[in-house]
Design a protein around this motif. Sequence first.
Motif, PDB file in Angstrom:
ATOM      1  N   ASP B 263       0.838  -1.208   0.000  1.00  0.00           N
ATOM      2  CA  ASP B 263       0.000   0.000   0.000  1.00  0.00           C
ATOM      3  C   ASP B 263       0.868   1.252   0.000  1.00  0.00           C
ATOM      4  O   ASP B 263       0.595   2.223  -0.720  1.00  0.00           O
ATOM      5  N   LEU B 264       1.896   1.238   0.832  1.00  0.00           N
ATOM      6  CA  LEU B 264       2.786   2.410   0.895  1.00  0.00           C
ATOM      7  C   LEU B 264       3.454   2.652  -0.456  1.00  0.00           C
ATOM      8  O   LEU B 264       3.589   3.800  -0.903  1.00  0.00           O
ATOM      9  N   LEU B 265       3.853   1.579  -1.097  1.00  0.00           N
ATOM     10  CA  LEU B 265       4.461   1.722  -2.433  1.00  0.00           C
ATOM     11  C   LEU B 265       3.452   2.280  -3.429  1.00  0.00           C
ATOM     12  O   LEU B 265       3.742   3.210  -4.183  1.00  0.00           O
ATOM     13  N   ARG B 266       2.249   1.705  -3.405  1.00  0.00           N
ATOM     14  CA  ARG B 266       1.183   2.161  -4.312  1.00  0.00           C
ATOM     15  C   ARG B 266       0.915   3.645  -4.123  1.00  0.00           C
ATOM     16  O   ARG B 266       0.830   4.401  -5.093  1.00  0.00           O
ATOM     17  N   GLU B 267       0.781   4.078  -2.858  1.00  0.00           N
ATOM     18  CA  GLU B 267       0.528   5.499  -2.580  1.00  0.00           C
ATOM     19  C   GLU B 267       1.662   6.358  -3.125  1.00  0.00           C
ATOM     20  O   GLU B 267       1.432   7.380  -3.769  1.00  0.00           O
ATOM     21  N   GLY B 268       2.867   5.933  -2.833  1.00  0.00           N
ATOM     22  CA  GLY B 268       4.023   6.708  -3.287  1.00  0.00           C
ATOM     23  C   GLY B 268       4.074   6.809  -4.795  1.00  0.00           C
ATOM     24  O   GLY B 268       4.465   7.848  -5.354  1.00  0.00           O
ATOM     25  N   LEU B 269       3.688   5.746  -5.462  1.00  0.00           N
ATOM     26  CA  LEU B 269       3.716   5.742  -6.933  1.00  0.00           C
ATOM     27  C   LEU B 269       2.583   6.593  -7.494  1.00  0.00           C
ATOM     28  O   LEU B 269       2.778   7.347  -8.453  1.00  0.00           O
ATOM     29  N   ARG B 270       1.420   6.469  -6.870  1.00  0.00           N
ATOM     30  CA  ARG B 270       0.284   7.272  -7.348  1.00  0.00           C
ATOM     31  C   ARG B 270       0.558   8.758  -7.171  1.00  0.00           C
ATOM     32  O   ARG B 270       0.101   9.577  -7.973  1.00  0.00           O
ATOM     33  N   ALA B 271       1.312   9.091  -6.146  1.00  0.00           N
ATOM     34  CA  ALA B 271       1.611  10.507  -5.872  1.00  0.00           C
ATOM     35  C   ALA B 271       2.412  11.129  -7.016  1.00  0.00           C
ATOM     36  O   ALA B 271       2.402  12.355  -7.199  1.00  0.00           O
ATOM     37  N   VAL B 272       3.089  10.285  -7.789  1.00  0.00           N
ATOM     38  CA  VAL B 272       3.789  10.831  -8.960  1.00  0.00           C
ATOM     39  C   VAL B 272       3.075  10.411 -10.243  1.00  0.00           C
ATOM     40  O   VAL B 272       3.687  10.293 -11.309  1.00  0.00           O
ATOM     41  N   ASP B 273       1.758  10.190 -10.108  1.00  0.00           N
ATOM     42  CA  ASP B 273       0.892   9.912 -11.269  1.00  0.00           C
ATOM     43  C   ASP B 273       1.277   8.660 -12.048  1.00  0.00           C
ATOM     44  O   ASP B 273       1.114   8.598 -13.273  1.00  0.00           O
ATOM     45  N   CYS B 274       1.778   7.713 -11.344  1.00  0.00           N
ATOM     46  CA  CYS B 274       2.179   6.465 -12.008  1.00  0.00           C
ATOM     47  C   CYS B 274       0.950   5.619 -12.350  1.00  0.00           C
ATOM     48  O   CYS B 274       0.014   5.517 -11.551  1.00  0.00           O
ATOM     49  N   ALA B 275       0.942   5.033 -13.541  1.00  0.00           N
ATOM     50  CA  ALA B 275      -0.113   4.083 -13.914  1.00  0.00           C
ATOM     51  C   ALA B 275       0.351   2.673 -13.545  1.00  0.00           C
ATOM     52  O   ALA B 275       1.540   2.445 -13.306  1.00  0.00           O
ATOM     53  N   PHE B 276      -0.612   1.759 -13.502  1.00  0.00           N
ATOM     54  CA  PHE B 276      -0.283   0.373 -13.127  1.00  0.00           C
ATOM     55  C   PHE B 276      -0.739  -0.598 -14.211  1.00  0.00           C
ATOM     56  O   PHE B 276      -1.745  -0.383 -14.881  1.00  0.00           O
TER      57      PHE B 276
END
Lengths: 342, 342, 342, 342
Positions: B263-276
């Motif tokens: 979850d922490l990784l996901r949040e951090g990635l989303r914060a820089v607009d990363c897609a999955f």
Amino acid sequence: MKYSFQNDYSEGAHPKLLEALRQAGSKQNAAYGNDMHCKHAADLLRKEIGREDVDVHFLEGGTQVNLTALTAFLRPHEAAIAAETGHIAGHESGSIEATGHKVCTTPGVNGKLTPEGILRVLAEHPDEHMVKPKLAYLSNSSECGTVYSKAELAALNRCCRENGLYLYMDGARLGSALCASDLTMQDIGALTDAFYVGGTKNGALLGEALVICNDALKPDFRYILKQRGGMLAKGLVLGAQFEALFEDGLYYKLAEHANRMADLLREGLRAVDCAFFSDSPTNQIFPILSDSLIETLAQDYAFETWGRVDAEHQAIRLVTSWATPEEAVREFVQDLHRLCAK
Amino acid sequence: MKYSFQNDYSEGAHPKLLEALRQAGSKQNAAYGNDMHCKHAADLLRKEIGREDVDVHFLEGGTQVNLTALTAFLRPHEAAIAAETGHIAGHESGSIEATGHKVCTTPGVNGKLTPEGILRVLAEHPDEHMVKPKLAYLSNSSECGTVYSKAELAALNRCCRENGLYLYMDGARLGSALCASDLTMQDIGALTDAFYVGGTKNGALLGEALVICNDALKPDFRYILKQRGGMLAKGLVLGAQFEALFEDGLYYKLAEHANRMADLLREGLRAVDCAFFSDSPTNQIFPILSDSLIETLAQDYAFETWGRVDAEHQAIRLVTSWATPEEAVREFVQDLHRLCAK
Amino acid sequence: MKYSFQNDYSEGAHPKLLEALRQAGSKQNAAYGNDMHCKHAADLLRKEIGREDVDVHFLEGGTQVNLTALTAFLRPHEAAIAAETGHIAGHESGSIEATGHKVCTTPGVNGKLTPEGILRVLAEHPDEHMVKPKLAYLSNSSECGTVYSKAELAALNRCCRENGLYLYMDGARLGSALCASDLTMQDIGALTDAFYVGGTKNGALLGEALVICNDALKPDFRYILKQRGGMLAKGLVLGAQFEALFEDGLYYKLAEHANRMADLLREGLRAVDCAFFSDSPTNQIFPILSDSLIETLAQDYAFETWGRVDAEHQAIRLVTSWATPEEAVREFVQDLHRLCAK
Amino acid sequence: MKYSFQNDYSEGAHPKLLEALRQAGSKQNAAYGNDMHCKHAADLLRKEIGREDVDVHFLEGGTQVNLTALTAFLRPHEAAIAAETGHIAGHESGSIEATGHKVCTTPGVNGKLTPEGILRVLAEHPDEHMVKPKLAYLSNSSECGTVYSKAELAALNRCCRENGLYLYMDGARLGSALCASDLTMQDIGALTDAFYVGGTKNGALLGEALVICNDALKPDFRYILKQRGGMLAKGLVLGAQFEALFEDGLYYKLAEHANRMADLLREGLRAVDCAFFSDSPTNQIFPILSDSLIETLAQDYAFETWGRVDAEHQAIRLVTSWATPEEAVREFVQDLHRLCAK
């Protein structure tokens, strides 16, 4: 129950191996046997064998090693030759046949495969209407506790070379065998095409080290290791234990202890004129006892009955291990002597 | 190298499991899974599943479980159905085919098998000139990190019942899946014919617990377990670890930790607009990053690249585990944010 | 029912083959393919191929040849590559998987395997967690009736050589293919590692001739032939028929007849503006017809429906053979034209 | 060479079977054994057996039948029990093992399996560390030419029922056995779970009819028949021959001729006080002759040497067939008598 002599895998691992596991597991490592512990353990084994060029793979257990190795080594029509008492012949639930290969049996001598036995099987398989025997399988120590001398292994090697056979040694109890014979790890590396060094029955939680000496048998082994379910994700579980076993000779110390405990049993049994089913110098012994004595002993000790000898006597199997306490052995001998004195 | 997110089997076992191993191993026990630890662990699992009547067997690893179970469950002409991304279809070195069975693949939806996918395979296999699909295989969490809801599993169960198929769940990462969905162990016990509870990827040195729910699949499983090399001599190695995992909910706590780190990784990635690449709520995440960013991150972190998305972007796989320290995750996120801020 | 275009194995054998069987069978001969007819037939094939050094074995049918050859040629972790439409991939009941080998499929072009398709499979199988593709399988003519040109086969040969693959041709309908392309038996002998010459679908009661060109694939083939049930006690049954087929070019004459009958069908169909599912120059053709027309034709003719093209049209398969009478074809065309004229 | 007594498959087919093949092959028929000839032949066999409910499948040869049937009947851990001389044990190139199953051997009595032999194997296989014997295999006539009486087969049936075993009869030479014992086709249908009626060795070009009596063994057999390569495209080749064999008792007439020719040989041999290796009433006989006599006879006659009896004598095998001319037999006997008179 005072003590179980039922087998040499009733306990867990030697404390040094558990500690090695704890330490190894506390750091991140590569998976699938590519970790530094497997690499180091393989190097230690290569040093022990005195050959830089052998391949070493770590697997979970003996049946897994045997079936994976024979799958990798044999073409579909090729068969293994084993003594009638050989482990793959009768005690691995048809695992070799399940990979498609026949196990051709031949009478052993004291549970051991002989050149004569091999030649007999070859003579019975002259053409394509039979399988083609291609690999000679032997266990050292054997299922009867007996061991191969260097001369015997050299003779088997010669017979195999002359007849285009691979020579493969099942070393589930190799430690005990090496500590009770003139054979060394170097000899085995020089005289076999492949063999395995058993960990499960000599101090490890689990783990066997397969050593492939013959270049022709090396290619793509890891594919087959993975395919047959023998490749552990956390390979360090095996590597770390073998490191601990071979870093400073622990492997031999543990086997020597097991053999010494068996010696004490042997002496105690001989003192009451007990006969033995096989002439075993290793950690499995097969005394022949009266039914009534067996019944009484079984109240306090666990062991397997091996086979009936006559109307009133059976052979039993007593197995010692790295973990067998000397007191348990001494107590068994005292009880035995007391019972026989009656 | 700061940290590896390469997989969830880079470390050893959780300390409680090592301690359980130490304690269990210090006493003599029955062999081959007949020890009290295996029995107790099986009881704990039965309680967790809410069924007294399921059979529980402990094996070493996932490929071993899958190949042994399918060997036991299928007749020679019967085949498994799996999503194209299913682990048995592509990442187990042909282990199912090596037992003689075809794996029929069908496109998944987010890496998941669907009733439509199953019906498509059935429609393509009308008669004896094709194999007969007989077992639907799914992984939960899937190879894409996605999970099955209770409704989805119920629909698959219905589809299988109506078409005479067995439903089998590969639970290599079951802990993470259960902690990220509405599905419970009881549901799985009620809706599948067999499944396994993965230990290796959730705190154990090694070990998976196969649960057979359907009576028709139970007979003689131990024969096949032995035959395929999956029966450990020292079964307590598996039993003791599963006891520790299920005595007081440790299994879920470890999975929750892994999920929280993801979850922490996901949040951090989303914060820089990363897609999955996939919508994973579990401990495997698949962010899509630029080649240059991947190259820079790879200097400090280990991870797998999963697939190219366009000329300049790839999906990578980040995996967390019970052992992932929160600091490692936070440092990764900081590094990511710093790199993206440039 | 006026006539069946369902397949090319609805009738028995050509009269010359029956007469050859009668004559050959009236004398005592060696068994298991060691008779003079098998030897002579093999010599005739060697002459046809222009190589003295190929091994020739006679087997009963196509599935038997494919499974026996791949069993003999591949190690346990090695896999075949086939077009998705390849016969071993979908229409032999998992016979290759039953010998332990995976069939990796790749999209074909007009039902044909291409170097690009092969390279795609290789790219997907980088390491020991997947099977190792080792043999490229193609059918000529293909399952869609299409044929390989000499240039196409040379390109596949090059791709296989560069990637360490064997090239294997399934020649169930080789006669029809050779009579409809620039490829010769010599080309095939020069460009493949092994192939088979189909008899069952070109005039024989049963029988296929496997030709092994690559020395590495020759050893011990007869062991595996026997082991898989493919060695006929009365081998002369196969040898005598292949003698008759290749003594004076009967094999090609029969295939030419089948192709010419298919030409008549093609012409008749094109005359009513019929489209085709594949561009087949051989004895299998795949016209696309309306559902209503198919229904009417099916009252008088037997054929397979091959696949739905749109809401109102399906492709059907019409197969001609050495035994198809020209009158049956002309009647079908007349009926078709009459129906279309309505 | 005057004549070969080497085996009963040196010639082709009886003329009536060739004519049946010619007629059947001149019309279009369904493929893969769904033709009217296979159906009719199956009905004729059902009538012969006196049971409407048995399944009948036609296959090419004996090894193919045995491996396909045992594959279909056994789970992976289950094994066959056979006499040491049983054909599947030693003369089918490991075909049963190649399907994954062990063949457990036991000493036969005159080449025949006995209830005692079965019980001995069962006693040796008590648990999951061994295979599970599940099927008793016998050949009638046996590999030593001996036959099972109705009482003997009933005793084997009882033993199998009591121990949960299937009873399977290899009938490669069933015709000769039935004509030399009190056993009937009905008895076999009532007392076995499956058996096959051999055609190859009694007048056919090729072909064996597998009869499945036990309902539990019937499901999906055609899938496995196809998968193992045993399903002929032109099934009528087998069906038409079996029609001819069973339409008016030709099967028995041919076997009687073979037996009668063997009787003449037996009489001729006894007249010179020849001893026999086994007490065979069928078309295989095993006289014990001096090395010098064997050498002389071998100049004019072909036969197999079977085994050395003492320093100067060997057993040879003489086989007669439906095609053996009485003159050949009389000439052999005359030559023998002349040689012995010297």
